[in-house]
Design a protein around this motif. Structure first.
Motif, PDB file in Angstrom:
ATOM      1  N   ARG A  45       0.839  -1.194   0.000  1.00 51.75           N
ATOM      2  CA  ARG A  45       0.000   0.000   0.000  1.00 51.75           C
ATOM      3  C   ARG A  45       0.876   1.247   0.000  1.00 51.75           C
ATOM      4  O   ARG A  45       0.892   2.021   0.953  1.00 51.75           O
ATOM      5  N   ASN A  46       1.637   1.411  -1.067  1.00 53.75           N
ATOM      6  CA  ASN A  46       2.545   2.551  -1.172  1.00 53.75           C
ATOM      7  C   ASN A  46       2.637   2.984  -2.628  1.00 53.75           C
ATOM      8  O   ASN A  46       1.904   2.486  -3.486  1.00 53.75           O
ATOM      9  N   SER A  47       3.547   3.891  -2.926  1.00 48.79           N
ATOM     10  CA  SER A  47       3.649   4.446  -4.285  1.00 48.79           C
ATOM     11  C   SER A  47       4.443   3.568  -5.239  1.00 48.79           C
ATOM     12  O   SER A  47       4.516   3.875  -6.430  1.00 48.79           O
ATOM     13  N   GLU A  48       5.081   2.512  -4.726  1.00 46.45           N
ATOM     14  CA  GLU A  48       5.930   1.620  -5.528  1.00 46.45           C
ATOM     15  C   GLU A  48       7.033   2.393  -6.246  1.00 46.45           C
ATOM     16  O   GLU A  48       7.408   2.077  -7.373  1.00 46.45           O
ATOM     17  N   VAL A  49       7.577   3.373  -5.554  1.00 47.65           N
ATOM     18  CA  VAL A  49       8.656   4.195  -6.111  1.00 47.65           C
ATOM     19  C   VAL A  49      10.004   3.699  -5.598  1.00 47.65           C
ATOM     20  O   VAL A  49      10.159   3.413  -4.410  1.00 47.65           O
ATOM     21  N   ILE A  50      10.970   3.604  -6.483  1.00 49.94           N
ATOM     22  CA  ILE A  50      12.361   3.380  -6.088  1.00 49.94           C
ATOM     23  C   ILE A  50      12.970   4.766  -5.866  1.00 49.94           C
ATOM     24  O   ILE A  50      13.208   5.513  -6.821  1.00 49.94           O
ATOM     25  N   ASP A 147       7.248  -3.275  -9.498  1.00 55.76           N
ATOM     26  CA  ASP A 147       6.144  -4.132  -9.088  1.00 55.76           C
ATOM     27  C   ASP A 147       6.497  -4.648  -7.697  1.00 55.76           C
ATOM     28  O   ASP A 147       7.285  -5.589  -7.563  1.00 55.76           O
ATOM     29  N   SER A 148       5.912  -4.052  -6.668  1.00 58.27           N
ATOM     30  CA  SER A 148       6.311  -4.399  -5.304  1.00 58.27           C
ATOM     31  C   SER A 148       5.953  -5.845  -4.960  1.00 58.27           C
ATOM     32  O   SER A 148       6.714  -6.532  -4.263  1.00 58.27           O
ATOM     33  N   HIS A 149       4.805  -6.321  -5.434  1.00 59.12           N
ATOM     34  CA  HIS A 149       4.441  -7.701  -5.111  1.00 59.12           C
ATOM     35  C   HIS A 149       5.351  -8.680  -5.858  1.00 59.12           C
ATOM     36  O   HIS A 149       5.750  -9.715  -5.303  1.00 59.12           O
ATOM     37  N   GLY A 269      -0.989  11.368  -4.531  1.00 58.89           N
ATOM     38  CA  GLY A 269      -0.993  11.142  -3.096  1.00 58.89           C
ATOM     39  C   GLY A 269       0.403  10.743  -2.645  1.00 58.89           C
ATOM     40  O   GLY A 269       1.365  10.818  -3.429  1.00 58.89           O
ATOM     41  N   PRO A 270       0.523  10.293  -1.408  1.00 59.25           N
ATOM     42  CA  PRO A 270      -0.547  10.212  -0.423  1.00 59.25           C
ATOM     43  C   PRO A 270      -0.653  11.483   0.414  1.00 59.25           C
ATOM     44  O   PRO A 270       0.301  12.249   0.504  1.00 59.25           O
ATOM     45  N   ASP A 271      -1.820  11.673   1.023  1.00 59.41           N
ATOM     46  CA  ASP A 271      -1.950  12.734   2.015  1.00 59.41           C
ATOM     47  C   ASP A 271      -1.617  12.146   3.390  1.00 59.41           C
ATOM     48  O   ASP A 271      -1.104  11.015   3.480  1.00 59.41           O
ATOM     49  N   VAL A 272      -1.857  12.873   4.444  1.00 56.26           N
ATOM     50  CA  VAL A 272      -1.571  12.389   5.803  1.00 56.26           C
ATOM     51  C   VAL A 272      -2.814  12.577   6.662  1.00 56.26           C
ATOM     52  O   VAL A 272      -3.349  13.680   6.765  1.00 56.26           O
ATOM     53  N   GLU A 273      -3.268  11.479   7.254  1.00 55.65           N
ATOM     54  CA  GLU A 273      -4.410  11.497   8.167  1.00 55.65           C
ATOM     55  C   GLU A 273      -4.044  10.637   9.375  1.00 55.65           C
ATOM     56  O   GLU A 273      -3.880   9.424   9.246  1.00 55.65           O
ATOM     57  N   ALA A 342      15.399  -5.699  16.371  1.00 53.62           N
ATOM     58  CA  ALA A 342      14.052  -5.137  16.293  1.00 53.62           C
ATOM     59  C   ALA A 342      14.060  -3.932  15.371  1.00 53.62           C
ATOM     60  O   ALA A 342      14.903  -3.037  15.514  1.00 53.62           O
ATOM     61  N   LEU A 343      13.129  -3.913  14.429  1.00 54.01           N
ATOM     62  CA  LEU A 343      13.041  -2.824  13.457  1.00 54.01           C
ATOM     63  C   LEU A 343      11.778  -2.020  13.726  1.00 54.01           C
ATOM     64  O   LEU A 343      10.671  -2.579  13.769  1.00 54.01           O
ATOM     65  N   TYR A 344      11.949  -0.709  13.882  1.00 54.10           N
ATOM     66  CA  TYR A 344      10.834   0.181  14.181  1.00 54.10           C
ATOM     67  C   TYR A 344      10.788   1.328  13.157  1.00 54.10           C
ATOM     68  O   TYR A 344      11.821   1.801  12.692  1.00 54.10           O
ATOM     69  N   GLY A 345       9.578   1.773  12.850  1.00 60.54           N
ATOM     70  CA  GLY A 345       9.420   2.949  11.999  1.00 60.54           C
ATOM     71  C   GLY A 345       9.952   2.758  10.591  1.00 60.54           C
ATOM     72  O   GLY A 345      10.453   3.712   9.985  1.00 60.54           O
ATOM     73  N   ILE A 346       9.820   1.557  10.055  1.00 61.18           N
ATOM     74  CA  ILE A 346      10.333   1.306   8.705  1.00 61.18           C
ATOM     75  C   ILE A 346       9.244   1.699   7.695  1.00 61.18           C
ATOM     76  O   ILE A 346       8.519   0.864   7.154  1.00 61.18           O
ATOM     77  N   GLU A 347       9.133   2.989   7.503  1.00 60.82           N
ATOM     78  CA  GLU A 347       8.222   3.541   6.505  1.00 60.82           C
ATOM     79  C   GLU A 347       9.054   3.900   5.272  1.00 60.82           C
ATOM     80  O   GLU A 347      10.144   3.385   5.086  1.00 60.82           O
ATOM     81  N   SER A 348       8.553   4.789   4.421  1.00 55.83           N
ATOM     82  CA  SER A 348       9.338   5.213   3.252  1.00 55.83           C
ATOM     83  C   SER A 348      10.665   5.818   3.709  1.00 55.83           C
ATOM     84  O   SER A 348      10.686   6.595   4.672  1.00 55.83           O
ATOM     85  N   PRO A 349      11.792   5.431   3.089  1.00 62.08           N
ATOM     86  CA  PRO A 349      11.969   4.602   1.896  1.00 62.08           C
ATOM     87  C   PRO A 349      12.275   3.138   2.201  1.00 62.08           C
ATOM     88  O   PRO A 349      13.257   2.581   1.689  1.00 62.08           O
TER      89      PRO A 349
END
Length: 368
Positions: A45-50, A147-149, A269-273, A342-349
């Protein structure tokens, strides 16, 4: 004796990359995934951007691992037949103030080792992207899409080829350290069965759930978890752009940007909510705010052209109004538990950085 040498919790892109890298060292590796499909949360569920590695603070893990991971990811996709395209990105300034910001962005990127950015003038942009309204832009040729999947399937295939396995529909309820060393991982399955598996090494790559799972382990001091939902809107029809289009970043984020999938279908997108629970449907009303932002660089966007597409929820470890956090990768030196990362906060990138994060994790658990 332990039931298995190494357990990885979470079969997203990063968890699968870590499991594969550990299996390549000769370890016996099992990945536990609570859902019935790999990578069905953040990774899908992301932009699939490198990403190129442009915006992150110099010396941060995000900067280092993105730049390193980008090179590894392109090579992996090429070698394993994963769909991808080095399509490039334009960072667009729409006024003189933003034009001045481009020099700052270029300098920050160079400090991170991204030295291929080029300035593009207004006239050159008109020739390349005539629908674009811009005073100038930075061209990032090493930005791409994938293609992330397909990437995750290739990781899983490589893991299994080296003796590892992925176990789906298996939720980790809690973890406890064993007196003799190692960990007891308590799980429950979809049919209500509950049992414990012991392991020598444990990689906690559980995304949103990582802080809660680590809380039961002494010395880990996990961060607080926050959920930041981002919604995407799809363009009806074909966009008149051949590259990714990003506005100059504003305080609080990268702005509403245009990305293309491998079929060159455009989404914004994405926006932030900030949200309290997992709720993925996209509120169509949120798209109303997208139009003005997009028209700052694409004035001809027609009314009603955007339709809800999908959303993702970032595994944040800082809350609203706080400065962005770096990746947090805690090995034994951070918490005193041998064999635990332990891995935390692994969001973009995180997607771009997955293979580099995996190498980091292997280094932290040590050579077998």
């Amino acid at each position: 004796m332990h039931d298995i040498e190494t357990i990885v919790i979470g079969a997203g892109a990063v968890g699968l990359a870590c499991a594969r890298a550990l299996a390549l060292t000769g370890r016996e590796v099992m990945v536990l995934e609570q859902h019935d499909l790999i990578g069905s949360e953040t990774s899908a569920r992301n932009s699939e951007v490198i990403h190129a590695g442009i915006y992150y603070p110099q010396g941060s893990l995000k900067a280092q691992l993105c730049v390193q991971g980008k090179k590894q990811l392109y090579a992996f996709c090429q070698e394993n037949g994963v769909g991808h395209e080095q399509i490039g990105k334009l960072i667009v300034a729409t006024n003189d103030r933003q034009l001045e910001e481009l020099d700052t962005i270029k300098a920050k990127a160079a400090a991170n080792g991204v030295t291929d950015l080029e300035f593009v003038s207004r006239d050159a942009l008109r020739r390349k992207e005539p629908a674009l309204n811009a005073a100038g832009a930075l061209w990032s040729p090493s930005t791409g899409i994938l293609d992330s999947h397909g990437f995750m399937l290739a990781l899983q295939g490589s893991l299994e080829a080296h003796g590892g396995q992925v176990v789906l529909n298996t939720k980790v309820d809690h973890i406890e350290p064993l007196q003799a060393g190692g960990f007891g991982v308590h799980v429950s399955t979809e049919d209500g069965e509950a049992y414990a598996i012991t392991c020598k090494e444990l990689i906690l790559s559980a995304g949103h759930m990582a802080p809660a799972l680590a809380a039961g382990l002494d010395g880990t001091h996990p961060p607080k978890a926050f959920l930041a939902k981002g919604s995407y809107f799809k363009l009806q029809g074909r966009a008149p752009f051949s590259k990714l289009i990003y506005p100059v970043p504003e305080p609080g984020g990268l702005g509403v940007h245009l990305t293309l999938d491998l079929q060159h279908q455009a989404r914004f997108g994405p926006d932030v909510e900030w949200v309290e629970d997992f709720h993925y449907p996209v509120d169509a009303a949120r798209g109303d705010k997208f139009y003005a932002a997009i028209r700052s660089y694409w004035p001809d966007l027609a009314d009603g052209a955007l339709v809800p597409d999908y959303s993702g929820i970032r595994p944040k470890i800082v809350g609203p109004g706080e400065p962005a956090a770096d990746f947090r990768i805690d090995g034994p030196a951070a918490h005193g538990q041998a064999g635990l990362v332990a891995l935390y906060g692994i969001e973009s990138p995180g997607l771009t950085s997955a293979l580099a994060i995996a190498d980091c994790v292997v280094g932290l658990v040590g050579a077998d």
